[in-house]
Design an enzyme around this catalytic site. Structure first.
Site, PDB file in Angstrom:
ATOM      1  N   ASP A 107       0.836  -1.202   0.000  1.00 46.07           N
ATOM      2  CA  ASP A 107       0.000   0.000   0.000  1.00 46.07           C
ATOM      3  C   ASP A 107       0.872   1.253   0.000  1.00 46.07           C
ATOM      4  O   ASP A 107       2.039   1.223   0.383  1.00 46.07           O
ATOM      5  CB  ASP A 107      -0.898   0.025   1.235  1.00 46.07           C
ATOM      6  CG  ASP A 107      -2.058  -0.957   1.126  1.00 46.07           C
ATOM      7  OD1 ASP A 107      -2.328  -1.435   0.016  1.00 46.07           O
ATOM      8  OD2 ASP A 107      -2.691  -1.236   2.151  1.00 46.07           O
ATOM      9  N   ARG A 158      -1.400  -0.172  -8.791  1.00 47.00           N
ATOM     10  CA  ARG A 158      -2.778   0.234  -8.495  1.00 47.00           C
ATOM     11  C   ARG A 158      -2.853   1.759  -8.493  1.00 47.00           C
ATOM     12  O   ARG A 158      -2.097   2.431  -7.788  1.00 47.00           O
ATOM     13  CB  ARG A 158      -3.195  -0.303  -7.132  1.00 47.00           C
ATOM     14  CG  ARG A 158      -4.564   0.177  -6.658  1.00 47.00           C
ATOM     15  CD  ARG A 158      -4.715  -0.004  -5.155  1.00 47.00           C
ATOM     16  NE  ARG A 158      -4.528  -1.388  -4.746  1.00 47.00           N
ATOM     17  CZ  ARG A 158      -4.000  -1.757  -3.572  1.00 47.00           C
ATOM     18  NH1 ARG A 158      -3.572  -0.850  -2.717  1.00 47.00           N
ATOM     19  NH2 ARG A 158      -3.880  -3.032  -3.283  1.00 47.00           N
TER      20      ARG A 158
END
Length: 278
Positions: A107, A158
């Site tokens: 992340d 992402r």
């Protein structure tokens, strides 16, 4: 035990509960990204403990009959202690994931963590032949340059809009400008990436934009959305595209649930109806 009011957004407190939820998703054609809740540790003990938990989670996924990967926050596994602790822990998580054939996402957090996170991704994606992914944020003005750096690498990237309150000199603040940047970055990714594109958005307009680019360029991509948000759309989209749901679990569920409930009017209304029994 997580109360029903929070169970829309959090899969449970244990890995077993999370994987039960994943199995239900898989039955509907949706894959999962499993995330152990926890972040911003400033002592090594809890950071190492959560890294251990991720290593165990990878084994649990590998030994179960589910389609799932993992996603890890750098501040959760030592970045708030020192860079070397994060690098050591993400290395052993990625190594375990590679050993068991489980994909590992890293992340992205606030702008102060971007460089060390991308450096770790570049090293690990190369070392583990694309078995690692990373997140970038459309609201940061640096992201176009970052995408140019990431395009030749194996692995996945992402793209999200960005949820952190960044300094104005580093980030776009107006919603319209962030949306414009998101579309610009999708254009670049579908044109210059050979695959490995993850569209992290619940915005129907951005999802439609991505599917149109897929039709135009033929570049492979996946859609990623949160547990509890537009779930009907997730299952509908899974009829035609690869869809992943971000599935959080763990004992630190309350702060995550609170953020989800407060960030969208629909989520807050859901929580209020649950409290009022309506």
């Amino acid at each position: 035990m997580i109360p029903p009011i929070a169970s829309r957004f959090v899969a449970g407190e244990t890995p077993a509960e999370a994987l039960d939820h994943v199995a239900e998703l898989n039955d509907g054609g949706v894959n999962a990204i499993v995330n152990l809740l926890g972040e911003h540790y400033h002592d090594r003990g809890p950071a190492d403990a959560d890294a251990d938990a991720y290593v165990d989670l990878v084994a649990d996924i590998a030994h179960s009959d589910v389609d799932a990967c993992i996603s890890v926050k750098p501040s959760q596994i030592g970045l708030g202690v020192e860079d070397a602790v994060f690098e050591e822990n993400i290395e052993r998580i990625a190594s375990a994931a590679d050993e068991h054939g489980v994909f590992c996402w890293i992340d992205m957090e606030d702008h102060e963590t971007t460089d060390v996170t991308l450096d770790a991704y570049e090293r690990l994606a190369t070392e583990y032949d694309g078995g690692v992914g990373v997140c970038v944020q459309a609201n940061l003005k640096r992201t176009r340059d970052d995408l140019e750096r990431l395009a030749p690498l194996p692995g996945k990237v992402r793209l999200v809009k960005g949820a952190y309150d960044e300094p104005r000199e580093l980030a776009y603040k107006k919603k319209e400008r962030v949306n414009e940047a998101y579309r610009e970055y999708l254009d670049y990714m579908f044109e210059h990436f050979e695959g490995g594109i993850a569209v992290g958005s619940h915005d129907p307009a951005m999802i439609d934009y991505a599917t149109d680019l897929h039709e135009e360029h033929g570049t492979e991509f996946e859609l990623q959305m949160l547990m509890g948000v537009r779930e009907d759309a997730q299952f509908d989209l899974a009829d035609d595209y690869e869809v992943y749901q971000y599935v959080p679990y763990g004992g630190k569920w309350f702060s995550y649930f609170y953020r989800r409930a407060m960030e969208r009017k629909e989520n807050l209304l859901f929580a209020l109806r649950a409290v009022l029994g309506r």
